[in-house]
Design a protein around this motif. Structure first.
Motif, PDB file in Angstrom:
ATOM      1  N   LEU A  69      48.704  45.623  33.910  1.00  0.00           N
ATOM      2  CA  LEU A  69      49.265  44.466  34.510  1.00  0.00           C
ATOM      3  C   LEU A  69      48.984  44.494  35.928  1.00  0.00           C
ATOM      4  N   ALA A  70      48.465  45.688  36.737  1.00  0.00           N
ATOM      5  CA  ALA A  70      48.012  45.540  37.859  1.00  0.00           C
ATOM      6  C   ALA A  70      46.560  45.029  37.854  1.00  0.00           C
ATOM      7  N   ARG A  71      45.806  45.196  36.883  1.00  0.00           N
ATOM      8  CA  ARG A  71      44.367  44.985  36.630  1.00  0.00           C
ATOM      9  C   ARG A  71      44.384  43.129  36.531  1.00  0.00           C
ATOM     10  N   LYS A  72      45.321  42.958  35.550  1.00  0.00           N
ATOM     11  CA  LYS A  72      45.533  41.453  35.323  1.00  0.00           C
ATOM     12  C   LYS A  72      45.756  40.562  36.759  1.00  0.00           C
ATOM     13  N   GLN A 132      43.697  37.824  38.380  1.00  0.00           N
ATOM     14  CA  GLN A 132      44.128  36.547  38.718  1.00  0.00           C
ATOM     15  C   GLN A 132      44.104  36.192  40.184  1.00  0.00           C
ATOM     16  N   GLN A 133      44.231  37.176  40.977  1.00  0.00           N
ATOM     17  CA  GLN A 133      44.008  36.676  42.277  1.00  0.00           C
ATOM     18  C   GLN A 133      42.549  36.434  42.823  1.00  0.00           C
ATOM     19  N   ALA A 134      41.618  37.299  42.011  1.00  0.00           N
ATOM     20  CA  ALA A 134      40.266  37.010  42.162  1.00  0.00           C
ATOM     21  C   ALA A 134      39.909  35.718  41.660  1.00  0.00           C
ATOM     22  N   ILE A 135      40.377  35.308  40.531  1.00  0.00           N
ATOM     23  CA  ILE A 135      40.230  34.038  39.942  1.00  0.00           C
ATOM     24  C   ILE A 135      40.586  32.760  40.971  1.00  0.00           C
ATOM     25  N   GLN A 136      41.784  33.248  41.305  1.00  0.00           N
ATOM     26  CA  GLN A 136      42.377  32.139  42.297  1.00  0.00           C
ATOM     27  C   GLN A 136      41.637  32.152  43.746  1.00  0.00           C
TER      28      GLN A 136
END
Length: 408
Positions: free
Chosen positions: A153-156, A160-164
């Protein structure tokens, strides 16, 4: 005998406590999932004297993560319904298994966290007697699997933050593609609307002045695909266009060079529909090329639509272009030009009927002469009413260009 039994039990509990400490330390050390599974396997083999063990974990599907001592490769085995419905520790020989390969084990141990099923542990102890501390196995498995899930979950979340962040950067980059200012004076007024169906999209429009403002270029484009790849390709396209449009002799030369660069950079995996028009204030003519794009709509001093269709095929598919022709419209003094991408005409209603070019033409003719800001606002209202507020399935872009050159 009682003392020896007590001593053995104490020794076993000591081993279990040490095993829990090892797993906890491994979790706190942020070891990779593979290492945690190896420690889990070693702990059970060394401390609990397991003859056979198999651990199935729920990910996208049920996957065998640990196995030893088994006669089968459980990576190739699917969980049966009888196993999946088990929520309490049970003896295998008392279950009506629909997958017989699990019969080589003695006990099935479901692992749950907050009533959610995480895994199953199948075990068989050494010797004839069933002597398995199922509570310990359940606790050990729960600690490890909850830790692994939290890591995922932390990795996801980080992904997601990197993608954002990437999307925000791409959005900012794309915003630089569009003109910072569009003209609005007595001679020319341009209004544009752009709404990507994602954070970034593959539509593009531009306005470029030429030859000391005696001429100007107006264009619109739509790249195949959506999202960041489409935006990157369009940014390259825009850079080439702005470079060559100021030095090229005519629209044909511009389009040929754009097609060549696109074929080289995109390896003919993507194509772009494109419309380019050059208006000359002195000659009062419009030269244009339509490269497979939705025909822009011209209204020359009256509410009658003329489609601009002359040109070539889409860019980026063939090098050289199989054919190319430049269209010319003469005697243009007071006129309106409406450019758009297919996200407009392919807006669908609840009955899967598209808005279509005919509705657009009727709308423009009925609202001829309306100020451009009001025209765009009313068109958006029409689209929302037609689609019953459904989200647009494609990038939506349109541009209106109104010229008053009668006094020049």
């Amino acid at each position: 005998m009682e003392f020896n039994a007590l001593q053995t039990k104490f020794y076993q509990k000591e081993l279990e406590v040490n095993a829990l400490m090892e797993i906890t330390q491994a979790v706190n050390s942020n070891l990779p999932e593979e290492d945690l599974y190896k420690i889990f396997e070693f702990t059970l083999r060394a401390n609990l004297q397991m003859e056979k063990l198999c651990l199935f974990v729920k990910e996208e599907d049920w996957e065998c993560k640990v196995q030893f001592g088994t006669s089968k490769d459980f990576n190739q085995v699917r969980m049966g319904d009888a196993c999946l419905s088990t929520r309490k520790i049970a003896y295998i020989d008392q279950m009506n298994l629909d997958v017989t390969c699990f019969e080589e084990f003695e006990i099935i141990i479901p692992v749950l966290h907050k009533d959610r099923l995480l895994a199953f542990v199948f075990v068989k102890s050494i010797g004839d007697e069933i002597n398995v501390d199922t509570t310990f196995i359940q606790a050990l498995s729960n600690i490890m699997l909850v830790a692994i899930e939290n890591k995922r979950l932390a990795r996801k979340e980080l992904e997601q933050q990197a993608i954002q962040r990437d999307m925000e950067i791409a959005k900012n980059v794309q915003n630089y593609l569009f003109p910072k200012e569009l003209p609005n004076n007595d001679k020319i007024h341009i209004e544009a609307f752009y709404q990507p169906c994602r954070t970034v999209g593959g539509d593009y429009y531009d306005y470029i002045t030429l030859d000391h403002e005696d001429q100007f270029v107006v264009c619109i484009a739509d790249v195949s695909g959506k999202g960041i790849p489409a935006a990157i390709l369009m940014s390259n396209f825009q850079a080439v266009l702005r470079t060559i449009s100021r030095t090229a002799e005519n629209p044909v030369q511009v389009v040929k060079e754009l097609n060549y660069q696109l074929c080289m950079n995109a390896n003919r995996e993507n194509f772009i529909t494109f419309f380019l028009a050059v208006y000359d204030y002195k000659k009062k003519n419009l030269r244009y090329i339509n490269a497979g794009h939705n025909p822009p709509l011209l209204m020359n001093g009256k509410p009658e639509v003329e489609k601009l269709t002359v040109g070539t095929t889409v860019l980026g598919a063939f090098e050289p272009l199989p054919f190319i022709e430049m269209g010319t419209v003469e005697d243009l003094e007071e006129f309106s030009l409406f450019l758009f991408t297919d996200g407009l005409t392919e807006t669908f209603n609840k009955d899967e009927e598209e808005f279509g070019s005919e509705r657009l033409e009727v709308f423009l003719e009925e609202n001829y002469g309306m100020p451009l800001q009001e025209l765009h606002k009313k068109l958006l209202e029409e689209l929302h009413d037609f689609s019953a507020e459904r989200n647009f399935s494609d990038d939506l872009t349109f541009l209106s260009c109104r010229v008053n050159n009668a006094s020049v």
